[in-house]
Every structure is written in C-alpha cells, then in structure tokens.
Design a protein around this motif. Structure first.
Motif: not given
Length: 334
Positions: A87-99
């Motif tokens: 997901e991308k918010n106003e300032f950052k790129h956010v990644y959810t990592f799993i095994k």
C-alpha cells in the motif's frame, strides 16, 4: 564545536588546531566548559566511536553470509520473505512481508545454500515453518533495514520496520523497492514465482552524528538573545519577543540538565512539610492500590510526586520497582 568553527572558515583545508584555538567562535563555544565537562564529553564520544566501529564491522555480513546463515547465527536477517501486501500512503510505501510458503533448509555440505521443497497450503494458513521466530531474532520496531533478494541483489531499498508479529513484518520506505518487474501482487500467495527477499538489519544506518549531537547539546553556550542596554542594565523579559524568551528557557533547561548529569548536583524536592495534593486526594481505587504498597514503595511514590528534577529508584530484583512504577503511571495519568 570543531566542525562549527570550520564552517566559518573560507578554506576548510587550511584550518589547523592553532588558528582554531585563536578563533573567536571557538573561544565563545568552550569558554564556559570546565575540566569535568571535557572529561564527560570525551568519555561519551569515545563510547560512541567504539559502538560505531563495532556496528560498521558487522555490515559485511550482509554480502558475506547467506540469509539463512545470518538469520540462524546472528539473528540480524529475515530469510526467504515474500511480499504479501503493498500500500502507498501520502508519504511512504508500505510492504507486508511473510515467510515463503515453501519449506526451506540449510545444508552444511551445500555451503549454506537454501534448498526449497514445494508445499501446498491455503494463503491464510501458517505452518510452523512460516512463523517468524522473533524470540531468536534481534529485530525491533523502527530498526533500519536493507532489502535484498535471495538471488544476490542487494540494496534494493532502505527503510524501517513499522510493525512486527510472528506472522508478518511491515516495512516502510520513502521510495518503492527497486526491480519489481516480476512482482506478483497479493492474492497469488500460492504462486511459487514470487521474488524471495532477505531483510537485513543495517546497523550502519543509524546516525551516530545524531548521538554525538545529543551529547554536545548539553554543552552549548547560552545564546545571546539581545544586546545589553547602554546603561549596562539587565535585559527585562517583557522587552523580548517570544522567540527570544523561548531561547532563554531552552538555555535554562540545558544548563540545569548539565548541572544534574555532568556536575552531579543533587536533584531538588519540595519541602517535606508541603502537602502533595496528588497523593492526599487520590480516588478510592488508587488509594487502595497505594495502601497495598509497602512502606518503601509508598515513600518512593511520595518522593516522585515531590521531585523537581528526577527521582532515582533503586532496589534489588523482586523488591517491587516495577509495581511502584505502574502505580506511579496510574497516579500521574489521574
């Protein structure tokens, strides 16, 4: 202070210790410091240098060790991770990592190379192999991270951890992860072609210059907020603007902290004869909790509520320091 002096010289390369000593800026910056201040400053700068040297010495592990080796031996890497959400918010790129949902193992005869065996499972099912063993790792929220891939690409992204659990890691950066041409969006979690990443703690990313600045903070000389009057009289506060008054307050706080931390002046407390309203007017549920404390814990609470600077609570393990702190938090919130 040395670098501050250098900024005022037209040719930094011509600066030497002799002309720095005679520099007016240098003299103004250190004239208020005592020998004790210099010893304190040198001690902490040396400790920061030692920590920085140690942390810089571990960075080579990122390319010198396989991800599974660094994960198992040092706890400073997360191996075999895939992107589950983005997901991308106003300032950052956010990644959810799993095994990755495939088993993996490390074979000593294979020089630490990873062997994968395919395993079918639903996207929402977590096998024991999928669990992120936080208890064996040194990852913490806000740790600085370098993103790489299991096939040898390094430095694809630099950011920090914003959330940790045994099932996933949330990573945020100001720039997107590079080389995502083969990235398969979430919803295809059973696909074996997803890029496998490694998440490495980057100790060298921490700003040791900020740590040094925090130490220097206590030794800055008070700023000259306004010129003295022609008669030599003391400057009156009502003649200063908000910025000048604010600077004077900051200087006073800085000086007081220096007196307490460096000069080791004893902290100040209100007189014992003065009634402390926070303790004397507690509601019933706090009063019962206060009565349940032993006499030493109650005295500690009274000292905290009377302190003007700080209160140092000492005690052997199991003597109730944590219980006292929990009660103090409840009381201060009230």
């Amino acid at each position: 202070i040395y670098h501050k002096v250098q900024c005022y010289n037209s040719n930094v390369h011509d600066v030497c210790d002799d002309n720095i000593t005679s520099n007016t800026i240098y003299a103004e910056s250190v004239s208020h410091m005592t020998e004790q201040h210099l010893q304190y400053l040198n001690q902490w700068l040396e400790l920061i240098d030692l920590e920085e040297t140690y942390c810089m010495g571990t960075r080579h592990e990122i390319w010198a060790m396989s991800s599974t080796q660094r994960e198992s031996k040092t706890g400073r890497c997360l191996a075999n991770m895939v992107i589950a959400e983005y997901e991308k918010n106003e300032f950052k790129h956010v990644y959810t990592f799993i095994k990755h949902p495939d088993y993996y193992d490390t074979d000593g005869d294979n020089n630490g190379c990873q062997k994968y065996s395919k395993r079918k499972q639903s996207p929402n099912h977590y096998n024991k192999k999928d669990i992120i063993k936080l208890w064996d790792l040194k990852f913490r929220v806000n740790d600085r991270i370098i993103i790489g891939t299991e096939d040898g690409k390094y430095g694809l992204s630099k950011g920090s951890i914003i959330e940790l659990s045994t099932k996933y890691v949330k990573y945020a950066s100001y720039k997107p992860i590079k080389d995502l041409s083969h990235f398969i969006m979430c919803g295809s979690q059973a696909n074996d072609d997803r890029i496998r990443y490694r998440l490495d703690i980057d100790d060298a990313a921490y700003s040791y210059s900020s740590l040094r600045a925090n130490v220097f903070y206590y030794f800055y000389a008070a700023a000259a907020v306004a010129p003295a009057s022609s008669s030599g009289a003391t400057i009156e506060l009502d003649l200063l603007d908000d910025a000048q008054r604010s600077q004077m307050e900051i200087d006073a706080i800085r000086q007081r902290k220096r007196e307490l931390l460096v000069d080791l002046m004893p902290p100040q407390f209100l007189m014992d004869s003065r009634e402390i309203s926070a303790v004397s007017s507690m509601p019933s549920h706090l009063q019962s909790a206060f009565d349940a404390l032993n006499i030493d814990q109650q005295n500690a609470v009274r000292h905290v509520m009377k302190c003007q600077d700080y209160t140092l609570i000492l005690g052997m393990p199991g003597t109730g320091k944590s219980a006292t702190i929990v009660f103090l938090l409840r009381l201060l919130c009230h």
